[in-house]
Scaffold this motif. Structure first.
Motif, short mmCIF file in Angstrom:
data_model
loop_
_atom_site.label_atom_id
_atom_site.label_comp_id
_atom_site.label_asym_id
_atom_site.label_seq_id
_atom_site.Cartn_x
_atom_site.Cartn_y
_atom_site.Cartn_z
N GLN A 8 -34.88 -66.46 46.48
CA GLN A 8 -35.10 -67.72 47.20
C GLN A 8 -34.30 -67.76 48.50
N ARG A 9 -33.10 -67.17 48.49
CA ARG A 9 -32.33 -67.12 49.73
C ARG A 9 -33.00 -66.23 50.78
N ARG A 10 -33.62 -65.16 50.33
CA ARG A 10 -34.32 -64.29 51.27
C ARG A 10 -35.51 -65.00 51.92
N GLN A 11 -36.09 -65.96 51.18
CA GLN A 11 -37.21 -66.73 51.74
C GLN A 11 -36.74 -67.91 52.58
N LYS A 54 -28.65 -73.68 45.26
CA LYS A 54 -27.33 -73.44 44.70
C LYS A 54 -27.49 -73.00 43.26
N ILE A 55 -27.00 -71.82 42.96
CA ILE A 55 -27.20 -71.26 41.63
C ILE A 55 -26.41 -72.07 40.60
N ARG A 56 -27.00 -72.24 39.42
CA ARG A 56 -26.38 -73.00 38.33
C ARG A 56 -25.99 -72.02 37.24
N TYR A 57 -24.71 -71.62 37.22
CA TYR A 57 -24.27 -70.70 36.19
C TYR A 57 -24.03 -71.47 34.89
#
Length: 438
Positions: free
Chosen positions: A402-405, A410-413
């Motif tokens: 998603q960051r590349r797009q 924000k990732i949810r660990y």
């Protein structure tokens, strides 16, 4: 008097009687029939019929109820309550629930007994909450058309258009004025007057709340507020923890002295100060452990984890069986020197044995077959289950794509994930080509 006489003993028959089916006009009471009485052409082996000539019931109906059934019905209704007809029928036994209900309602409620015993009186309580002949709540008869807002705008404003209510109303603590009020038997006139004054204060505050909401509707202030916060809603909102919410709630008293932007900046600075203090405390712990460079932190965390893992393995082995002492004779004993050395299993041996046990135990866990050999070694080294590893791996790869797009996410660990484990998984995925180094 009884309607029939016993043909043998000439006594009156009340209740059940036996009538001969072969002889004419032969009726016997139960005592004579049980003794096998014979007279004239009647013999004891003749066929017979049983009849019941019990007295007439309490009410003149076709299928009369006996006095015992009437008594059991009244006792059951008193015991189980009016309306529990299944329990009443099981108590009477000889009648069904429908029969019990119909009989009781017909003769004891709507009948002459009910008319004489049940007195229907009109309640003397008068309703003073509305005008004479008017509706109980005038606001119900005049519905308010809901304001057209999107779901996101309703969420941002905390507004429920169909109820015309906010999650946090103006003067939200107004109910605390009357929340502790109660009518006590020992209240004197002064206590009652004080309580009435508190109720009047509460009603005044409610009127002010309704006035403000009415002005906001009439002048479209709610839609205007939604349009102002709309650009902010496009950016991903930071998830606040419970402690942050409590802190923001305490700091709301200072919002009256600041603008909205200043208050938000004040809260951000306070949170930043809290994070800096936590980071300083963490760095001081590293300094006390002898670490002076940030490059040494990862190695320190790895060694610390290995040490904790060794302690856990020792505890596991110690709880299952005592540490084996291996007595070995050194090679010099062959030359004549007999020296017995007691060698304990070292830490590395404990670690290897613990790793083998963990690999065996991990092989039965879900998602184990989906891992490669290197991933199995990684999960074994950090003590993570295959299912948790697959979840974290999926989140990291999805976030990377998603960051590349160009999508800001924000990732949810998962909660409780150790930072060292997260770094190891990130470096493992980067080294194996799953993601690119940032």
């Amino acid at each position: 008097m009884a309607k029939y006489r016993c043909s043998y003993c000439q006594s009156d028959i009340s209740g059940y009687r036996a009538q001969c089916a072969e002889c004419f006009d032969i009726d016997l009471c139960l005592q004579c029939f049980s003794c096998g009485a014979e007279l004239g052409t009647h013999k004891r082996d003749h066929s017979y019929k049983i009849f019941n000539d019990s007295p007439v019931g309490a009410f003149d109906i076709t299928k009369a109820w006996s006095l015992a059934e009437e008594t059991m019905l009244l006792d059951a209704v008193e015991q189980y309550g009016f309306g529990n007809w299944d329990d009443v029928a099981s108590h009477v036994e000889s009648r069904s629930a429908e029969e019990c209900q119909d009989h009781y309602v017909t003769f004891y409620v709507n009948g002459s007994i009910g008319r004489e015993t049940i007195v229907l009186t009109k309640s003397p309580v008068k309703d003073h909450s509305c005008p004479e002949g008017g509706p109980l709540s005038p606001s119900i008869t005049t519905p308010i058309s809901p304001i057209e807002l999107s779901i996101q705008e309703q969420h941002d404003l905390g507004y429920m258009p169909f109820r015309d209510d906010f999650e946090r109303e103006h003067d939200n603590e107004a109910e605390t004025v009357i929340s502790s009020l109660a009518n006590n038997y020992d209240d004197d006139e002064l206590d009652i007057a004080v309580k009435l004054v508190q109720v009047d204060r509460y009603r005044t505050r409610l009127k002010e709340r309704e006035r403000r909401k009415r002005i906001a509707r009439e002048y479209n202030l709610i839609q205007a507020a939604a349009s102002l916060i709309k650009p902010k809603s496009q950016t991903p909102k930071k998830r606040t923890s419970k402690d942050e919410k409590e802190f923001q709630e305490k700091m709301k008293v200072y919002a009256q002295f600041q603008s909205s932007a200043e208050h938000e900046e004040f809260l951000e600075k306070c949170q930043e100060e809290k994070e800096l203090k936590a980071r300083i405390t963490e760095l001081w712990k590293y300094r006390e452990s002898g670490i002076t460079k940030m490059d040494e932190v990862d190695d320190y965390e790895d060694e610390l984890y290995k040490r904790e893992k060794k302690r856990e393995n020792k505890k596991k082995l110690g709880s299952s069986s005592p540490i084996k002492r291996v007595s070995m004779v050194s090679k010099k004993a062959a030359g004549g020197i007999e020296e017995k050395l007691d060698i304990l299993i070292d830490d590395e041996g404990l670690k290897d044995e613990g790793d083998e046990n963990e690999m065996k135990d991990m092989s039965i866990l879900p998602s184990y077959g989906m891992l490669s050999e290197r991933e199995k070694k990684l999960c074994n080294s950090i003590g993570m289950t295959p299912a948790n590893y697959m979840t974290i791996k999926t989140c990291i790869i999805k976030d990377y794509l998603q960051r590349r797009q160009g999508i800001p996410v924000k990732i949810r660990y998962p909660s409780g994930l150790d930072k060292t484990h997260r770094r190891k998984i990130m470096s493992f995925l980067t080294d194996n080509g799953w993601i690119m180094a940032v």
